[in-house]
Design a protein around this motif. Structure first.
Motif, mmCIF file in Angstrom:
data_model
loop_
_atom_site.group_PDB
_atom_site.id
_atom_site.type_symbol
_atom_site.label_atom_id
_atom_site.label_comp_id
_atom_site.label_asym_id
_atom_site.label_seq_id
_atom_site.Cartn_x
_atom_site.Cartn_y
_atom_site.Cartn_z
ATOM 1 N N LEU A 1 23.138 54.371 57.862
ATOM 2 C CA LEU A 1 23.205 55.014 56.550
ATOM 3 C C LEU A 1 22.444 56.320 56.649
ATOM 4 O O LEU A 1 21.515 56.442 57.439
ATOM 5 C CB LEU A 1 22.642 54.128 55.433
ATOM 6 C CG LEU A 1 21.144 53.919 55.263
ATOM 7 C CD1 LEU A 1 20.448 55.110 54.615
ATOM 8 C CD2 LEU A 1 20.903 52.712 54.385
ATOM 9 N N TYR B 1 25.366 45.657 51.924
ATOM 10 C CA TYR B 1 25.915 46.884 51.332
ATOM 11 C C TYR B 1 25.643 46.974 49.829
ATOM 12 O O TYR B 1 25.143 47.985 49.335
ATOM 13 C CB TYR B 1 27.417 46.957 51.615
ATOM 14 C CG TYR B 1 28.122 48.088 50.907
ATOM 15 C CD1 TYR B 1 28.148 49.357 51.467
ATOM 16 C CD2 TYR B 1 28.750 47.885 49.673
ATOM 17 C CE1 TYR B 1 28.793 50.405 50.821
ATOM 18 C CE2 TYR B 1 29.389 48.932 49.030
ATOM 19 C CZ TYR B 1 29.404 50.179 49.606
ATOM 20 O OH TYR B 1 30.032 51.216 48.970
ATOM 21 N N LEU C 1 27.080 55.603 53.278
ATOM 22 C CA LEU C 1 26.824 54.185 53.465
ATOM 23 C C LEU C 1 28.110 53.470 53.862
ATOM 24 O O LEU C 1 29.008 53.287 53.039
ATOM 25 C CB LEU C 1 26.272 53.591 52.159
ATOM 26 C CG LEU C 1 25.873 52.136 52.161
ATOM 27 C CD1 LEU C 1 24.721 51.881 53.136
ATOM 28 C CD2 LEU C 1 25.476 51.693 50.764
#
Length: 143
Positions: free
Chosen positions: A81, A132, A125
């Motif tokens: 990320l 998540y 992301l």
């Protein structure tokens, strides 16, 4: 007569309490209910990743390329990320907010894959990044 006044006062008090109880959460300009989760800083965001049990390595990004004022990468389970901090008044942020894309200024290329922009931040992301949904919820709490 005193009983009527007392009863009227009691009814007014009950109505006031019912209005307060029906107030609900904060609403945005679009009318959607907002969560009352406390806002967090970038450092708290990093700590919360670890609190979620997401172990990984952190490194700096070349955030200047996208017009950000700061940025870092966090890699876990071979997924990365990237979080960028922007000046909300900058053209780079306004364009990212409008288009949902980050543009590498010196190269003129765009990063479009899974970019979310909010509150002066942008995050790349991957949908298969560990936890998540929890990470995205943390992102939305950044102030």
């Amino acid at each position: 007569m005193k009983l009527k006044k007392l009863l009227a006062l009691l009814i007014v008090a009950l109505m006031a309490v019912s209005f307060v109880a029906c107030g609900g959460g904060e609403t945005s300009s679009s009318g959607e209910t907002q969560t009352s989760e406390p806002k967090i800083t970038v450092e708290e965001f990093k700590a919360e990743l670890k609190n979620l049990g997401i172990e990984g390595t952190e490194s700096e990004t070349m955030y200047e390329l996208v017009g950000a004022t700061a940025g870092f990468k966090f890699t876990a389970d071979d997924k990365t990320l990237e979080l960028y901090t922007f000046d909300k008044d900058s053209d780079a942020y306004k364009n990212a907010e409008k288009d949902g894309k980050l543009t590498m200024e010196s190269l003129g290329s765009e990063i479009t894959e899974n970019v979310t922009v909010a509150n002066g931040y942008a995050i790349i992301l991957p949908t298969d990044f560990p936890q998540y949904d929890a990470v995205l919820a943390l992102f939305n709490r950044l102030q």
